[in-house]
Design a protein around this motif. Structure first.
Motif, PDB file in Angstrom:
ATOM      1  N   VAL A  80     -19.528 -14.915 -38.830  1.00  0.00           N
ATOM      2  CA  VAL A  80     -18.976 -15.454 -37.595  1.00  0.00           C
ATOM      3  C   VAL A  80     -19.784 -14.890 -36.432  1.00  0.00           C
ATOM      4  O   VAL A  80     -19.936 -13.668 -36.327  1.00  0.00           O
ATOM      5  CB  VAL A  80     -17.492 -15.090 -37.460  1.00  0.00           C
ATOM      6  CG1 VAL A  80     -16.943 -15.577 -36.129  1.00  0.00           C
ATOM      7  CG2 VAL A  80     -16.691 -15.663 -38.626  1.00  0.00           C
ATOM      8  N   GLN A  96     -20.388 -14.512 -32.338  1.00  0.00           N
ATOM      9  CA  GLN A  96     -19.744 -14.597 -31.024  1.00  0.00           C
ATOM     10  C   GLN A  96     -20.747 -14.273 -29.927  1.00  0.00           C
ATOM     11  O   GLN A  96     -21.608 -13.412 -30.088  1.00  0.00           O
ATOM     12  CB  GLN A  96     -18.561 -13.622 -30.924  1.00  0.00           C
ATOM     13  CG  GLN A  96     -17.396 -13.979 -31.805  1.00  0.00           C
ATOM     14  CD  GLN A  96     -16.175 -13.122 -31.514  1.00  0.00           C
ATOM     15  OE1 GLN A  96     -15.740 -12.331 -32.350  1.00  0.00           O
ATOM     16  NE2 GLN A  96     -15.609 -13.276 -30.323  1.00  0.00           N
ATOM     17  N   CYS A 127     -17.483 -18.921 -29.955  1.00  0.00           N
ATOM     18  CA  CYS A 127     -17.364 -18.495 -31.344  1.00  0.00           C
ATOM     19  C   CYS A 127     -17.938 -19.571 -32.252  1.00  0.00           C
ATOM     20  O   CYS A 127     -17.539 -20.744 -32.174  1.00  0.00           O
ATOM     21  CB  CYS A 127     -15.901 -18.244 -31.714  1.00  0.00           C
ATOM     22  SG  CYS A 127     -15.636 -17.913 -33.472  1.00  0.00           S
ATOM     23  N   ASP A 128     -18.835 -19.158 -33.130  1.00  0.00           N
ATOM     24  CA  ASP A 128     -19.424 -20.056 -34.121  1.00  0.00           C
ATOM     25  C   ASP A 128     -18.950 -19.581 -35.495  1.00  0.00           C
ATOM     26  O   ASP A 128     -19.424 -18.542 -35.983  1.00  0.00           O
ATOM     27  CB  ASP A 128     -20.947 -20.019 -34.014  1.00  0.00           C
ATOM     28  CG  ASP A 128     -21.604 -21.201 -34.671  1.00  0.00           C
ATOM     29  OD1 ASP A 128     -22.814 -21.425 -34.432  1.00  0.00           O
ATOM     30  OD2 ASP A 128     -20.923 -21.916 -35.428  1.00  0.00           O
ATOM     31  N   PRO A 129     -18.008 -20.273 -36.127  1.00  0.00           N
ATOM     32  CA  PRO A 129     -17.426 -19.766 -37.378  1.00  0.00           C
ATOM     33  C   PRO A 129     -18.337 -20.001 -38.571  1.00  0.00           C
ATOM     34  O   PRO A 129     -19.397 -20.634 -38.454  1.00  0.00           O
ATOM     35  CB  PRO A 129     -16.153 -20.605 -37.506  1.00  0.00           C
ATOM     36  CG  PRO A 129     -16.529 -21.914 -36.871  1.00  0.00           C
ATOM     37  CD  PRO A 129     -17.434 -21.554 -35.726  1.00  0.00           C
ATOM     38  N   HIS A 143     -15.434 -23.230 -43.004  1.00  0.00           N
ATOM     39  CA  HIS A 143     -14.123 -22.624 -42.745  1.00  0.00           C
ATOM     40  C   HIS A 143     -13.340 -23.535 -41.804  1.00  0.00           C
ATOM     41  O   HIS A 143     -13.753 -23.803 -40.687  1.00  0.00           O
ATOM     42  CB  HIS A 143     -14.290 -21.234 -42.115  1.00  0.00           C
ATOM     43  CG  HIS A 143     -14.578 -20.163 -43.093  1.00  0.00           C
ATOM     44  ND1 HIS A 143     -14.490 -18.819 -42.791  1.00  0.00           N
ATOM     45  CD2 HIS A 143     -14.960 -20.222 -44.399  1.00  0.00           C
ATOM     46  CE1 HIS A 143     -14.784 -18.102 -43.860  1.00  0.00           C
ATOM     47  NE2 HIS A 143     -15.085 -18.930 -44.848  1.00  0.00           N
ATOM     48  N   LEU A 191      -9.659 -21.306 -37.666  1.00  0.00           N
ATOM     49  CA  LEU A 191     -10.341 -20.443 -36.688  1.00  0.00           C
ATOM     50  C   LEU A 191      -9.286 -19.802 -35.799  1.00  0.00           C
ATOM     51  O   LEU A 191      -8.332 -20.457 -35.372  1.00  0.00           O
ATOM     52  CB  LEU A 191     -11.325 -21.264 -35.852  1.00  0.00           C
ATOM     53  CG  LEU A 191     -12.205 -20.501 -34.852  1.00  0.00           C
ATOM     54  CD1 LEU A 191     -13.562 -21.178 -34.707  1.00  0.00           C
ATOM     55  CD2 LEU A 191     -11.546 -20.342 -33.509  1.00  0.00           C
ATOM     56  N   CYS A 244     -13.015 -13.327 -32.624  1.00  0.00           N
ATOM     57  CA  CYS A 244     -12.842 -14.613 -33.275  1.00  0.00           C
ATOM     58  C   CYS A 244     -12.925 -14.383 -34.785  1.00  0.00           C
ATOM     59  O   CYS A 244     -13.684 -13.517 -35.247  1.00  0.00           O
ATOM     60  CB  CYS A 244     -13.932 -15.566 -32.809  1.00  0.00           C
ATOM     61  SG  CYS A 244     -13.951 -17.160 -33.649  1.00  0.00           S
ATOM     62  N   SER A 279     -12.577 -16.584 -38.791  1.00  0.00           N
ATOM     63  CA  SER A 279     -12.408 -17.859 -39.487  1.00  0.00           C
ATOM     64  C   SER A 279     -12.026 -17.592 -40.941  1.00  0.00           C
ATOM     65  O   SER A 279     -12.230 -16.481 -41.460  1.00  0.00           O
ATOM     66  CB  SER A 279     -13.678 -18.714 -39.398  1.00  0.00           C
ATOM     67  OG  SER A 279     -14.750 -18.153 -40.127  1.00  0.00           O
ATOM     68  N   GLY A 335     -15.878 -12.005 -36.276  1.00  0.00           N
ATOM     69  CA  GLY A 335     -17.113 -11.732 -35.563  1.00  0.00           C
ATOM     70  C   GLY A 335     -17.065 -10.329 -34.974  1.00  0.00           C
ATOM     71  O   GLY A 335     -16.064  -9.617 -35.111  1.00  0.00           O
TER      72      GLY A 335
END
Lengths: 115, 107
Positions: free
Chosen positions: A4, A6, A23-25, A29, A32, A92, A94, A107
């Motif tokens: 994850v 951030q 946030c990039d999970p 997934h 989130l 964040c 996921s 993250g």
């Protein structure tokens, strides 16, 4: 990606300004989560997205906080008119499914300082 | 209201000195109890999930146990690299975290 992600990792902003945290999970997934962690405090739940369902916003502390998740992937947490009490680490996470038998993958967080 | 309480807040051990961390909880319908490890500047890292009283999970020097009201994280012969904050969380409809136990292991 492998985990994850951030961004930014740190953000200093003036009281009253708006901030956006990203946030990039983990790919694939569907669930989130956003949490907030203040010094010496447990993680405080903010908001939860699951697939295309309406998000669970029950943890957002005020209407200055909002979040969206575009295309079931990247999420943005927005804080408007920041206050000093908003200073915290925003995390964040996921997971593959809401019940998260394998737990959540977090993250490294965004450390927000409001001056 | 669901509650998660961890004790002690901080624990200092000598290398090799075994001890236990406690997580007591009240939740209407436990769907899982989770242990995480958090290093400074990092997000929590998942360790274990426990689902029912009597269940135990082990990983290296760590063993987690669960009763109807609490969970213990037992640390056997800890090493300095075990120093971290250990977080407990319970899942009902959402995941609620305790404030954590900050563990320091001195060489």
């Amino acid at each position: 990606g492998a985990g994850v992600s951030q961004s930014p990792s740190n953000k200093v902003t003036e009281k009253g300004k708006d901030v956006e945290l990203r946030c990039d999970p983990i790919s694939g997934h569907t669930a989130l989560y956003w949490y907030r962690q203040s010094l010496g405090q447990g993680l405080e739940f903010l908001i939860y997205f699951q697939g295309n369902s309406a998000p669970d916003k029950s943890g957002l502390p005020s209407d200055r906080f909002s979040a969206e998740r575009t295309g079931g992937s990247v999420s943005t947490l927005t804080i408007q008119r920041t206050q000093q009490e908003d200073s915290a680490v925003y995390l964040c996470a996921s997971s593959l499914a809401p019940t998260g038998g394998y737990g959540y993958t977090f993250g490294s967080g965004t450390r927000l300082t409001v001056v | 209201e669901d509650q998660v309480t961890q004790s002690p807040e901080a624990l200092r051990l000598q290398e090799g000195e075994s001890s236990s961390l406690n997580c007591s909880y009240t939740v209407s319908g436990l769907r899982g109890l989770f242990w995480y490890r958090q290093d400074p500047g990092k997000g929590p890292e998942f360790l274990f999930t426990l689902y029912s009283a009597g269940e135990e999970k082990e990983k290296e020097r760590l063993k987690a146990t669960l009763t109807k009201k609490e969970s213990f994280l037992h640390i056997t012969a800890p090493k300095p690299e075990d120093s971290a904050t250990y977080l407990c969380a319970v899942q009902d409809n959402d995941m609620r975290f305790g404030a954590g136990t900050r563990l320091t292991v001195k060489p």
